[in-house]
Write an enzyme that holds these catalytic residues in place. Sequence first.
Site, PDB file in Angstrom:
ATOM      1  N   MET A  97       6.896  11.155   6.192  1.00  0.00           N
ATOM      2  CA  MET A  97       5.927  10.892   4.979  1.00  0.00           C
ATOM      3  C   MET A  97       6.408  12.335   3.533  1.00  0.00           C
ATOM      4  SD  MET A  97       3.023  11.247   7.777  1.00  0.00           S
ATOM      5  CE  MET A  97       1.322  10.900   6.910  1.00  0.00           C
ATOM      6  N   ASP A  98       6.522  11.773   2.976  1.00  0.00           N
ATOM      7  CA  ASP A  98       7.801  12.223   1.822  1.00  0.00           C
ATOM      8  C   ASP A  98       6.949  13.780   1.284  1.00  0.00           C
ATOM      9  OD1 ASP A  98       9.775   9.666   2.164  1.00  0.00           O
ATOM     10  OD2 ASP A  98      10.826  11.214   2.932  1.00  0.00           O
ATOM     11  N   TYR A 151      17.892   8.984   0.386  1.00  0.00           N
ATOM     12  CA  TYR A 151      17.099   7.705  -1.130  1.00  0.00           C
ATOM     13  C   TYR A 151      16.544   8.654  -2.061  1.00  0.00           C
ATOM     14  CZ  TYR A 151      16.201   3.422   1.179  1.00  0.00           C
ATOM     15  OH  TYR A 151      15.348   2.204   1.523  1.00  0.00           O
ATOM     16  N   MET A 210     -10.209   6.860 -10.942  1.00  0.00           N
ATOM     17  CA  MET A 210     -10.018   5.980 -12.671  1.00  0.00           C
ATOM     18  C   MET A 210     -11.847   6.364 -12.497  1.00  0.00           C
ATOM     19  SD  MET A 210      -8.042   3.858 -12.302  1.00  0.00           S
ATOM     20  CE  MET A 210      -8.154   2.168 -13.216  1.00  0.00           C
ATOM     21  N   HIS A 230      12.000  -3.768   4.501  1.00  0.00           N
ATOM     22  CA  HIS A 230      13.893  -3.432   3.590  1.00  0.00           C
ATOM     23  C   HIS A 230      14.540  -3.206   4.244  1.00  0.00           C
ATOM     24  CE1 HIS A 230      17.200  -0.946   1.289  1.00  0.00           C
ATOM     25  NE2 HIS A 230      17.143  -1.620   1.280  1.00  0.00           N
TER      26      HIS A 230
END
Lengths: 727, 727
Positions: B369-370, B458, B525, B677
């Site tokens: 969970m970068d 990555y 929003m 991927h």
Amino acid sequence: MEARTLRLSFLLVTALLLLLFTRSWIHLPYNTPSENRFQSNIPNIKNPPKGPKPNSIDDHNARTPLHPLDPLTVQEINRARSILYSYPPFSSSPPNSFTIHSLVLQEPHKQLVLKWKTGDPLFPRRASLIAILNRQSHIMTLDLGSESVIRHEISSSSGFPTMTNEEMNYVTSVPLTDPKFNRTVRSRGVDLTDLACLPISGGWFGVKEEENTRRLIRVQCYSLQGTSNFYMRPIEGLTVTVDLDTKQVVEVSDRGRGIPIPAAANTEYVYNQNTHMTKSSNSPRINPISIEQVKGPSFEIENGHMVKWANWEFHLKADPRAGVIISRAMARDFAGSVAMRSVLYKGMTSELFVPYMDPTEAWYFKTYMDAGEYGFGLQAMPLEPLNDCPRNARFVDGVFAAADGKPYVRENMICVFESYGGEIGWRHSESPITGMGIREVRPKVTLVVRMAASVANYDYIVDWEFQMDGIIRVKVGLSGILMVKGTPYDHMNKVPEQEELYGTLLSENVIGVIHDHFVTFYLDMDIDGLDNSFVKVNLERQQNSGSETPRRSYLKANRRIAKTEKEAQIQFKLYEPAEYHVVNPSKLTRVGNPVGYKVVPRATAASLLDHDDPPQRRGAFTNNQIYVTPYNESEQWAGGLFVYQSHGEDTLAVWSERDRDIENKDIVLWYTLGFHHVPCQEDFPIMPVVSSSFDLKPVNFFERNPILSVPPNFEKDLPVCKADASA
Amino acid sequence: MEARTLRLSFLLVTALLLLLFTRSWIHLPYNTPSENRFQSNIPNIKNPPKGPKPNSIDDHNARTPLHPLDPLTVQEINRARSILYSYPPFSSSPPNSFTIHSLVLQEPHKQLVLKWKTGDPLFPRRASLIAILNRQSHIMTLDLGSESVIRHEISSSSGFPTMTNEEMNYVTSVPLTDPKFNRTVRSRGVDLTDLACLPISGGWFGVKEEENTRRLIRVQCYSLQGTSNFYMRPIEGLTVTVDLDTKQVVEVSDRGRGIPIPAAANTEYVYNQNTHMTKSSNSPRINPISIEQVKGPSFEIENGHMVKWANWEFHLKADPRAGVIISRAMARDFAGSVAMRSVLYKGMTSELFVPYMDPTEAWYFKTYMDAGEYGFGLQAMPLEPLNDCPRNARFVDGVFAAADGKPYVRENMICVFESYGGEIGWRHSESPITGMGIREVRPKVTLVVRMAASVANYDYIVDWEFQMDGIIRVKVGLSGILMVKGTPYDHMNKVPEQEELYGTLLSENVIGVIHDHFVTFYLDMDIDGLDNSFVKVNLERQQNSGSETPRRSYLKANRRIAKTEKEAQIQFKLYEPAEYHVVNPSKLTRVGNPVGYKVVPRATAASLLDHDDPPQRRGAFTNNQIYVTPYNESEQWAGGLFVYQSHGEDTLAVWSERDRDIENKDIVLWYTLGFHHVPCQEDFPIMPVVSSSFDLKPVNFFERNPILSVPPNFEKDLPVCKADASA
């Protein structure tokens, strides 16, 4: 006035209107260049696009074909025409009793083309011709060398050929010959001199016998008063049915009494006409921006059709029905370490299906099939330099045959340009974690082949984009003008609760009707050779039943070769994800993966119409997002050869039900790109481009990253630019 | 050699390695600039990017905040640091006994920010600080003006704060302190001097109690011998568990005995290192291409953060966890006829979830969970001029706090540029059908805000692209280097039938393991104001039951307002199509449509993992593609505030189950962009960019097409360019 004099007057007015409203791009012998009050200011017409290209029919006159797939040249079209005119029954029929609806190259057999090399003689040049004489559709093959007809049959299938531009243009004035129509128009408050009419294909519903035997077209009209954008001013509900062959009015129907013509205000879009659009003091300052290639573009177009760029080569031509045809597309890695390899034998737009979602009398039949009915290429107008295509673009013309068989040039129909918008090809930085001093980035430059078909109101921008990493991206952009419906309502609070508008109120008295667009592509993939297989790589959840680790689930890629056509009828499901590969099972990489390409979908839409609804039967090729069929020369048009008023008995969906073998054979992939369009006010009075695409992407086609050796940009290679002194 | 001497030697070697492998971009007091044999040639470092920007910490020293949302300045970070150091218990703890894991602006309440105008005084500046002391996570709010701590609590939730770069960097050398590890490395054929190790978050599986009480990290190592691309040379199966707080080795596990280290051949990607990549005689000639703006860019960045371009303005800043934060994005139509209108109060990357699909011992826990674990912004390295961003780009720095609280500058972390790749804004040609002489085309120029986070192997390229037609396109590009697995196999024909590789054989002894990427965006929003509703516009087939026309079916747009959160948990289904609108129910257009924006998905992927699988519980915010929640200042991080080793009890999915009211309220939309991927050989040894995006698109926000008045390109505005004489 006496009825006949009245009629004569109207015919005169019609003829005058025809003269007024035509321009001479298309060099038709009977069109004369003319001024009309809607002629736009095309600022760059004085600065023709640079680069070697013929600019008129005179330059095309001299051309001879140099590749077996080259389209018919001007000389060849003329030869085909005279062959036809010398051949019974055409030889004995008056010249304007028959029309030519298609006159294109009949491509040599694939096996021959694959063996051909530059320098070899061409195969005998053949033309496919479709003509209508006495309501019969003649399908013919002409041998140009021997000047003979080598195949001739009269079609027995349902449906009729693509319309000609000439007849489409003509029928728009036919309603004016009908006094009832003229009275109705005037009663709706429109001057006949302000009338603009459109030819609207009526589909086929099998209700009346005449749908089977007569070529019919619907004509609906608009007011040109006060704006170029007549599309926003429909005379709602007034539909004229015309017989395309007799040019007679069959029926006039008015379901729109009491519906006002929407106002002209705020509908203009032509630059010089629209005072609103000239620079207002509040408009933001946007500095000029352009793509510059001071050493010129990197691509060559050899012999007018063979495009060579980076690690790609392909044959490019215009087609009256498909628009753009890409053939013999071959690629290799950027380092150029091997010979060019086959990827795509032939790719093109095969058919469109554009159903409108309004079942009422004046709308239910709007279920267009723009390629087979109108000719996607026939409707492609010249591209605008600097705006349709950037400064570094080169242009390619189309050469087509008119309804009388005479050749004409559609200038600048296609453009080719290198695109760089700041995208990245690949990159890697070492992060603070490792602290290594590495930062490697490579830019992404692509090659775009573009065409824009303007099918009446709608503009379809079709891009075939080639990338150095082996990807072919096929992109469709929608722009142009909505087909709108007049309504009595000028505000949503006036619409009764239960009333269906069938769309969105865009402006006072204007409804944008909901519709779908489906664009089906024919993709004859030949990955490193003819015999390929279609492999579904399904990503399926596995339970981790072993107790070794506490991980419970993971995804596994399960490969399944589609043995027959039914196994390759694909509907996408987000929760049943898969990849779709076309592989060459006989060719493996160094480590044993089959070489292949995969289809990568992006945003798309599926048709939800009832499969038995006649439009959906005719457009049944949209029942699935992907089909795979065995290669068959006669299976190129997804809606069938004759789509106009067809019954849907010869579509891709029908062929696919034959469930033929497709494993390790020459196969064709069909991909349908779809859009659901619920209009909104931003689409009024002309739409900003909405686009989607899909990719054909190498998967184990290359041994490694094909763009590893692409160099980065260096400052020293960039130009020194200054503002144009003459500005 | 005696054990202790050996250990000292190894520590020395470690320290030397640390010095060798670090560079001074990040100005850490203990990093010294150094040469190392992997330092890449960064050709443009001599030509710093043009445009007004500070280049070093000295210039940032003088900055003061000018907008309530401006991030903490260097001065403010220093002030926060000294407040902390003066505050018990930190004041009495040794300086290196606690670490600062987050030190950022605490944004003023939204209601205050909305009222603020340029020229008004700023609100009291507050800092959010998270620190770890004695294994406890302290959450604090500091008031910088009064130099006091106004909130202080010790976290009781599961999970720990984001790691610091310093500890991540440090732990990569901790295994070298373990003799068993060193022996194992050598037995696998790797010199200790060739070792490169990565810190790999282990997730949480709830199996051992220590997962709850100790901050643990997995370390896996690679060989740097013969290549910069150590990622392609894993010492497979060797995993060291390290305690982040004690910096001690907890466990060494080797499951990879007998698995060879893949070869270095063909893995290099650094430009000057790779002789293969220098121009070969076969490489195609690609002429230089660039975006040129001879009058300069059209955008301004006022006061370092307020971007103004065309018909947009927004506040832009770097954030250590989210990367890029866009705030107060407002738009109007191009003619500038009205004041700027609110679209997006705050947009940012909220969390990532990247699960690998291999359940075996050395891989099962790879479920990154970068953002919350590594810090998406902390991992964003300087962008490369001319290659990451085109020539006309301007750069914005990030200013972050190190683990000891000292400020540092991440130069060129963000770039802003106008992009023109030849796209069309809108067009319409009149076709041969009408014969009218109209050809109107307008180009499309967009504004891109770009960042690239390099999370170990990555690279994530995140673009916020603003278009003049009102669209905000959020795009994620994946590149960089795969995480690969060593294997004994060098060819697919050697893999036993039943054996799962968990991925693709990319090269001899290298498997690219299958994985997913999910990037969840927080999108507050505010369409023309705070109180909005979320409307699902479902396209549903209707039968045409009336007998009036032979059309059987059509689609109808059925609008349903989501009243509570559960009604806004959205999974996309191609055969149940819908639009997803955020509207202001109190603001209607002239004809009565509610103004709004819609989310337009493109290619995406859904997580298929078991909902009870611990990684999926932690990443439960990927259970749906869209969520909508009521605005809540504490709900910004989709995985929870403390994600590292969290149990998943405080995620977006958990909040959403509270089923709170969301109709006509201040709401937040969450969108997850996903990728499946399945690696292929083209991804070896570094991946060409794969990207996808989604749009925030106006729907009846404007009364009509907002780019109607954009002018076309004219030849006279284009530059005159020639090759650089010095080239």
